[in-house]
Design a protein around this motif. Structure first.
Motif, PDB file in Angstrom:
ATOM      1  N   SER A  54      45.335  15.767   2.122  1.00 48.26           N
ATOM      2  CA  SER A  54      46.552  16.287   3.048  1.00 48.26           C
ATOM      3  C   SER A  54      47.816  15.912   2.408  1.00 48.26           C
ATOM      4  O   SER A  54      48.814  16.411   2.648  1.00 48.26           O
ATOM      5  CB  SER A  54      46.572  15.075   4.227  1.00 48.26           C
ATOM      6  OG  SER A  54      46.672  13.869   3.527  1.00 48.26           O
ATOM      7  N   HIS A  55      47.832  15.735   0.927  1.00 52.57           N
ATOM      8  CA  HIS A  55      48.872  15.615   0.033  1.00 52.57           C
ATOM      9  C   HIS A  55      48.403  16.330  -1.224  1.00 52.57           C
ATOM     10  O   HIS A  55      48.099  15.711  -2.216  1.00 52.57           O
ATOM     11  CB  HIS A  55      49.227  14.175  -0.278  1.00 52.57           C
ATOM     12  CG  HIS A  55      49.430  13.494   0.894  1.00 52.57           C
ATOM     13  ND1 HIS A  55      48.532  12.833   1.486  1.00 52.57           N
ATOM     14  CD2 HIS A  55      50.825  13.017   1.318  1.00 52.57           C
ATOM     15  CE1 HIS A  55      49.154  12.000   2.711  1.00 52.57           C
ATOM     16  NE2 HIS A  55      50.407  12.246   2.625  1.00 52.57           N
ATOM     17  N   GLU A  56      48.736  17.618  -1.210  1.00 49.69           N
ATOM     18  CA  GLU A  56      48.622  18.632  -2.316  1.00 49.69           C
ATOM     19  C   GLU A  56      49.142  18.318  -3.584  1.00 49.69           C
ATOM     20  O   GLU A  56      48.656  18.687  -4.819  1.00 49.69           O
ATOM     21  CB  GLU A  56      48.860  20.238  -2.008  1.00 49.69           C
ATOM     22  CG  GLU A  56      48.003  20.585  -0.946  1.00 49.69           C
ATOM     23  CD  GLU A  56      48.159  22.071  -0.928  1.00 49.69           C
ATOM     24  OE1 GLU A  56      48.872  22.818  -1.555  1.00 49.69           O
ATOM     25  OE2 GLU A  56      47.894  22.418   0.253  1.00 49.69           O
ATOM     26  N   GLU A  57      50.504  17.375  -3.622  1.00 46.37           N
ATOM     27  CA  GLU A  57      51.011  17.071  -4.894  1.00 46.37           C
ATOM     28  C   GLU A  57      50.336  15.902  -5.462  1.00 46.37           C
ATOM     29  O   GLU A  57      50.912  15.502  -6.676  1.00 46.37           O
ATOM     30  CB  GLU A  57      52.542  16.667  -4.517  1.00 46.37           C
ATOM     31  CG  GLU A  57      52.690  15.250  -3.715  1.00 46.37           C
ATOM     32  CD  GLU A  57      52.395  15.499  -2.274  1.00 46.37           C
ATOM     33  OE1 GLU A  57      52.864  14.581  -1.559  1.00 46.37           O
ATOM     34  OE2 GLU A  57      52.386  16.746  -1.472  1.00 46.37           O
ATOM     35  N   GLU A  58      49.356  15.491  -4.873  1.00 47.65           N
ATOM     36  CA  GLU A  58      48.645  14.196  -5.450  1.00 47.65           C
ATOM     37  C   GLU A  58      47.068  14.710  -5.876  1.00 47.65           C
ATOM     38  O   GLU A  58      46.205  14.862  -5.018  1.00 47.65           O
ATOM     39  CB  GLU A  58      48.659  13.148  -4.495  1.00 47.65           C
ATOM     40  CG  GLU A  58      49.598  12.319  -4.015  1.00 47.65           C
ATOM     41  CD  GLU A  58      49.511  11.300  -2.735  1.00 47.65           C
ATOM     42  OE1 GLU A  58      50.476  10.724  -2.594  1.00 47.65           O
ATOM     43  OE2 GLU A  58      48.285  11.280  -2.167  1.00 47.65           O
ATOM     44  N   PRO A  59      46.864  14.912  -7.152  1.00 49.85           N
ATOM     45  CA  PRO A  59      45.593  15.507  -7.646  1.00 49.85           C
ATOM     46  C   PRO A  59      44.509  14.637  -7.287  1.00 49.85           C
ATOM     47  O   PRO A  59      44.764  13.383  -7.523  1.00 49.85           O
ATOM     48  CB  PRO A  59      45.994  15.875  -9.292  1.00 49.85           C
ATOM     49  CG  PRO A  59      47.355  15.564  -9.444  1.00 49.85           C
ATOM     50  CD  PRO A  59      47.866  14.971  -8.443  1.00 49.85           C
ATOM     51  N   GLN A  77      34.369  11.441  -3.423  1.00 54.25           N
ATOM     52  CA  GLN A  77      34.576  12.013  -1.913  1.00 54.25           C
ATOM     53  C   GLN A  77      35.757  11.207  -1.492  1.00 54.25           C
ATOM     54  O   GLN A  77      36.534  11.983  -0.512  1.00 54.25           O
ATOM     55  CB  GLN A  77      33.157  11.777  -1.183  1.00 54.25           C
ATOM     56  CG  GLN A  77      33.280  12.235   0.235  1.00 54.25           C
ATOM     57  CD  GLN A  77      31.968  12.059   1.015  1.00 54.25           C
ATOM     58  OE1 GLN A  77      31.164  11.313   0.403  1.00 54.25           O
ATOM     59  NE2 GLN A  77      31.868  12.634   2.218  1.00 54.25           N
ATOM     60  N   LEU A  78      35.919  10.018  -1.471  1.00 57.75           N
ATOM     61  CA  LEU A  78      37.100   9.252  -1.182  1.00 57.75           C
ATOM     62  C   LEU A  78      38.483   9.923  -1.515  1.00 57.75           C
ATOM     63  O   LEU A  78      39.463  10.155  -0.903  1.00 57.75           O
ATOM     64  CB  LEU A  78      36.761   7.640  -1.149  1.00 57.75           C
ATOM     65  CG  LEU A  78      38.082   6.832  -1.121  1.00 57.75           C
ATOM     66  CD1 LEU A  78      38.404   7.014   0.423  1.00 57.75           C
ATOM     67  CD2 LEU A  78      37.560   5.554  -1.194  1.00 57.75           C
ATOM     68  N   ALA A  79      38.445  10.141  -2.977  1.00 60.60           N
ATOM     69  CA  ALA A  79      39.481  10.792  -3.598  1.00 60.60           C
ATOM     70  C   ALA A  79      39.822  12.061  -2.934  1.00 60.60           C
ATOM     71  O   ALA A  79      41.020  12.352  -2.691  1.00 60.60           O
ATOM     72  CB  ALA A  79      39.187  10.821  -5.073  1.00 60.60           C
ATOM     73  N   GLN A  80      39.074  12.944  -2.577  1.00 58.13           N
ATOM     74  CA  GLN A  80      39.158  14.087  -2.099  1.00 58.13           C
ATOM     75  C   GLN A  80      39.887  14.037  -0.778  1.00 58.13           C
ATOM     76  O   GLN A  80      40.634  14.607  -0.392  1.00 58.13           O
ATOM     77  CB  GLN A  80      37.876  15.017  -1.775  1.00 58.13           C
ATOM     78  CG  GLN A  80      37.247  15.623  -3.214  1.00 58.13           C
ATOM     79  CD  GLN A  80      35.839  16.143  -3.213  1.00 58.13           C
ATOM     80  OE1 GLN A  80      35.095  16.000  -1.946  1.00 58.13           O
ATOM     81  NE2 GLN A  80      35.579  16.656  -4.034  1.00 58.13           N
TER      82      GLN A  80
END
Length: 112
Positions: free
Chosen positions: A58-63, A50-53
């Protein structure tokens, strides 16, 4: 050395961290984002996924997978070593504590 208390929701001091530890933690921009996200989360418990999500949202380039890996292997262990969090690696749960010194430095480095 200056020490800052780390407290739980009830204001009980769990431990303390030194100013040098706070500066070391916040020297990394990604870790500043982790600390800020935890501080702004409405609960004291969160799952690593959940934290990773939240961090990747807010940064789609960061999977999300990259965030989960970095959280598990780098950021959460460092935060746990100073007592800012408790991290259950098996369950993937994180309990966040309050540290005014950490919040003050973060506000000075990353003003809103």
């Amino acid at each position: 050395m200056t020490e800052f208390p780390i407290t739980d929701d009830d204001g009980l001091v769990q431990c303390a961290c030194e100013a040098d530890e706070i500066l070391r933690l916040l020297a990394d921009a990604s870790r500043r984002r982790v600390v800020e996200s935890l501080a702004n989360y409405e609960d004291t418990w969160i799952h690593r996924e959940q934290l990773a999500q939240r961090l990747a949202g807010s940064h789609e380039e960061e999977p999300i997978n990259n965030w989960e890996r970095d959280l598990h292997h780098v950021h959460l262990p460092m935060l746990e070593d100073t007592g800012i969090i408790e991290y259950d690696r098996q369950e993937g749960t994180v309990r966040h504590y309050q540290c005014d010194g950490l919040a003050d430095v973060l506000d000075a480095v990353e003003p809103e």
